[in-house]
Design an enzyme around this catalytic site. Structure first.
Site, PDB file in Angstrom:
ATOM      1  N   ALA A  36     -11.377  23.199 -18.249  1.00 53.14           N
ATOM      2  CA  ALA A  36     -12.296  22.194 -18.792  1.00 53.14           C
ATOM      3  C   ALA A  36     -13.429  21.937 -17.798  1.00 53.14           C
ATOM      4  CB  ALA A  36     -11.535  20.908 -19.075  1.00 53.14           C
ATOM      5  N   ASP A  89      17.180 -15.391  11.075  1.00 56.41           N
ATOM      6  CA  ASP A  89      17.201 -15.471   9.608  1.00 56.41           C
ATOM      7  C   ASP A  89      18.529 -14.848   9.150  1.00 56.41           C
ATOM      8  OD1 ASP A  89      16.294 -15.413   6.854  1.00 56.41           O
ATOM      9  OD2 ASP A  89      15.916 -13.272   7.164  1.00 56.41           O
TER      10      ASP A  89
END
Ligand code: ADQ
Length: 730
Positions: A379, A499
């Protein structure tokens, strides 16, 4: 300059043997020709198969081939006839090719094919390792070599590895059918950069890595071990100047004159592809047949030149396709043709560049209607040869090229009626409109050429590597680790800010399943028992759960990101009065989303509501979180409420709460001579931000962070803590 190794299944030179003579010819295809100019300007070597199986040549000929190709900077990987059967015709072309092009019914799943695929990828790896330097740049191409990035990564951990897929990456629904889907994904993730032609393929790939491997991405970047891996779209271009300048070549002009003489002043439609069922050649011919039946005024006025390049000629599906195609051409010519007019001129062969360019140039219409195509260079090549602006491209929406060539007449290749209409529209399109459309496409194609594509890919690869290096600078390396341990040993007022989820324990599919295990509790106990240590577990969890799990430790607990504090030996205290009446408005909304999102759930804490979606479909959860965020933000615009995205959660909480805020209180308590803080997500960034410069802040995992150091995993952090308490009796 870093040396570049290009790796593809086929070398740019193919070897054949006729009457005991070896012949060397350039290989067909966009990659080989496209990269030739690029290669001239780069110091590079190409590694691949020369196209002839070892069963057809003697040892002496094998050596001859290797020597001759080495001169052209090509390094051969030899395949036996059995490899060609099981690897190339088997796994590559009977398994991956049909599945990735959405032909599951053509897909064959055979273990012996898979074994051959692994073995040939391994053979490629061995050849590369023989010639590669440890930090060289290796660019691997296409679906035949999807395991290779991981194989090479194991041997050359510091190499820059890029991978480009030339065919579509299918949607998860198709990809999940592959029994070896996990191995293929892990294979690809050995690369630092994984490129695709279009963003749709990137999306499909990322969706598969999330659903199959649980690896979430952020803006196309994934963390794999201690590496950042990027997936991105690089639409491959063509050697634009070569096609644009084709008319200057006398051979091309001569060919055009010959064709014109033969076709007369009839309109010419071209159809050019490798003969492959994905290209939609049969459907296209059937549409042309219908066009002639519905538009008798075009009889004798139009000729379709159908050029098919022989491809995979040994595979039954391809032999069957050829038979079907030739039968159909015969029928159309028999039914519509007249004495002086053959509607379809059929050619089954490879043609040299000059003939191809002549066909592109003379054609009024190019019918490029694949059922699926990674990109489709035909194309682009057609548009590039149209120096006078005349000619219409009819392009399938299913070709990757459609996302760049929006000015073409686009059609659904399964819709014959639409192709018929498009042919008519193209044949009748005013010249000004043709020119206008082509000029826009030509502008784009001339800017993003194959050379630019290659540069763009390699530059992004080198940037990914730089980001990895920047992050690895922060890796907690042995000297820093030793310094940390020595400072710990020397100090007497030590503060630990740890944490919980994602830092001390890994994530579990349900939040309640992440209880501390039998290794963690003794570790924390030993750490907290040392009278020189002050251990603070600072979590987003609710206070009841934290208390239940960790309440017996000689440590302080902070719950709900800093809303509640329980100091060592004390009781829970609220840091400051907070409102929670907003929860009555937000809760019903979260409930509605939970009903609409299977696998999700709500967690209610005193001052926050959390929507968990770790067990939900990741794409659905993504859409829902965006909707949910918008809805909540609209409702809470005037309140002191924020919406935060964490690891597979959405949390709605009071803005006044922050880990940073509460940690500041701890920092003021006394003059600490050793501080170690560890965390893994955005809430911990607030904590890292308020720490003094000399604190050891450690992020678990790899991404940009305010922490000074990174460790790979929860396991590595635990090892460090173990090291600190080792050999110390309490
Ligand atoms: P292919 O499936 O081979 O490539 P395509 O992109 O159309 O498809 O490339 C074909 C190349 O072969 C073109 O450069 C063309 O000029 C050449 N060619 C075609 N017919 C020819 C003929 N009869 N004689 C000589 N040359 C001919 C795969 C993917 C595509 C993707 C490319 C590049 O399937 O989707 O665009 O790789 O990434």
């Amino acid at each position: 300059m870093v040396r570049l190794l290009i790796v593809s299944n086929r070398l740019p030179v193919s070897v054949t043997k006729r009457a005991n003579d070896l012949r060397f010819q350039p290989s067909v295809g966009g990659l080989a020709t496209g990269l030739s100019s690029f290669r001239e300007s780069h110091q590079s070597q190409w590694i691949g198969w020369p196209g002839i199986s070892t069963d057809k040549i003697s040892e002496k000929e094998k050596q001859q081939i290797s020597n001759k190709l080495e001169v052209q900077n090509c390094h051969s990987v030899f395949l036996s006839a059995k490899d060609v059967r099981n690897f190339y015709h088997g796994f590559c072309n009977k398994t991956l090719w049909p599945l990735f092009h959405y032909f599951p019914l053509y897909t064959v799943y055979e273990d012996k094919y898979w074994q051959a695929y692994k073995q040939v990828n391994k053979a490629f790896c061995n050849s590369i390792v023989e010639i590669a330097e440890p930090d060289c740049c290796i660019w691997i191409h296409d679906y035949q070599l999807m395991l290779l990035p991981e194989f090479i990564r194991r041997e050359l951990p510091d190499a820059q590895i890029g991978f480009f897929l030339h065919i579509p990456f299918p949607s998860f629904e198709l990809f999940r059918l592959l029994p070896w889907r996990t191995e293929i994904l892990n294979g690809l993730l050995g690369a630092d950069l994984i490129g695709f032609h279009t963003y749709d393929y990137v999306r499909h790939f990322l969706s598969s890595t999330a659903r199959i491997l649980g690896a979430e991405h952020s803006m196309g970047s994934l963390t794999v071990g201690n590496r950042i891996v990027r997936a991105d779209a690089f639409p491959m271009g063509i050697d634009y100047e070569r096609y644009w300048g084709a008319l200057e070549n006398p051979k091309v002009r001569k060919r055009i004159t010959t064709i014109r003489k033969k076709v007369g002043n009839r309109k010419i439609i071209i159809s050019i592809d490798r003969l492959d069922y994905t290209k939609g050649i049969i459907e296209r011919l059937e549409a042309f047949d219908l066009f002639l039946s519905q538009n008798p005024q075009y009889k004798e006025k139009v000729t379709l030149i159908l050029l098919a390049v022989p491809s995979r000629t040994g595979v039954e599906d391809y032999m069957e396709l050829r038979k079907q195609l030739e039968g159909l051409v015969g029928r159309i010519n028999g039914e519509h043709g007249t004495i002086g007019w053959v509607p379809v001129w059929y050619l089954y062969r490879f043609v040299p560049f000059e003939r191809l360019a002549a066909l592109y140039n003379i054609a009024d219409v190019a019918l490029v209607t694949p059922l699926r195509d990674g990109m489709n260079l035909i194309a682009k090549e057609f548009v590039a040869t149209k120096t006078d602006g005349r000619g219409v491209l009819i392009l399938s929406e299913m070709a990757g090229a459609a996302s760049e060539l929006g000015e073409a007449v686009t059609i659904n290749a399964q819709n014959k009626g639409a192709i018929v209409e498009a042919i008519k529209e193209a044949l009748e399109m005013p010249v000004e409109e043709q020119t206008e459309r082509n000029r826009i496409m030509q502008g784009r194609l001339s800017r993003y050429t194959v050379t630019r594509w290659a540069h763009d890919f390699l530059e992004t690869l080198s940037n990914v590597k730089k980001t990895q290096q920047e992050l690895s600078v922060h890796k907690l390396a042995i000297p820093t680790r030793e310094r940390l341990i020595s400072e710990y040993d020397k100090s007497s007022k030590r503060l630990f800010l740890l944490d919980y989820d994602g830092t001390l324990v890994g994530f579990a599919s349900r939040p309640e399943s992440a209880a501390p295990d039998q290794e963690l509790l003794p570790l924390l106990k030993a750490l907290a028992t040392d009278s020189k240590n002050d251990v603070v577990i600072i979590s987003g969890r609710d206070k009841t759960t934290l208390n239940y799990w960790l309440g017996n430790l000689n440590a302080s607990l902070i719950a709900e990101h800093g809303a509640w504090i329980k100091e060592k030996g004390g009781n829970w205290q609220l840091i400051e009065p907070l409102r929670n009446d907003w929860k009555d408005t937000i809760r019903p909304i979260l409930e509605l989303y939970t009903d609409r999102t299977p696998g999700s759930s709500i967690e209610e804490k005193d001052f926050s509501l959390v929507w968990h979606f770790r067990r939900s479909d990741s794409d659905l959860a993504y859409v829902r979180t965006q909707e949910l965020k918008d809805t909540i933000l609209n409702l809470t615009a005037n309140l002191d409420i924020g919406v935060f995205e964490g690891s597979k959660i959405l949390e709605v909480k009071n803005l006044g709460i922050s880990k940073g805020h509460v940690v500041e209180l701890w920092l003021k308590k006394q003059k600490w001579d050793f501080i170690l803080a560890a965390g893994d997500d955005y809430t911990d960034e607030e904590l890292f931000a308020v720490l003094p410069q000399n604190a050891y802040s450690i992020k678990v995992g790899y991404s940009i962070s305010k922490a000074r150091f990174n460790v790979d995993s929860v396991g590595e952090l635990r090892l460090l803590l173990e090291e600190l308490i080792k050999n110390k009796s309490y």
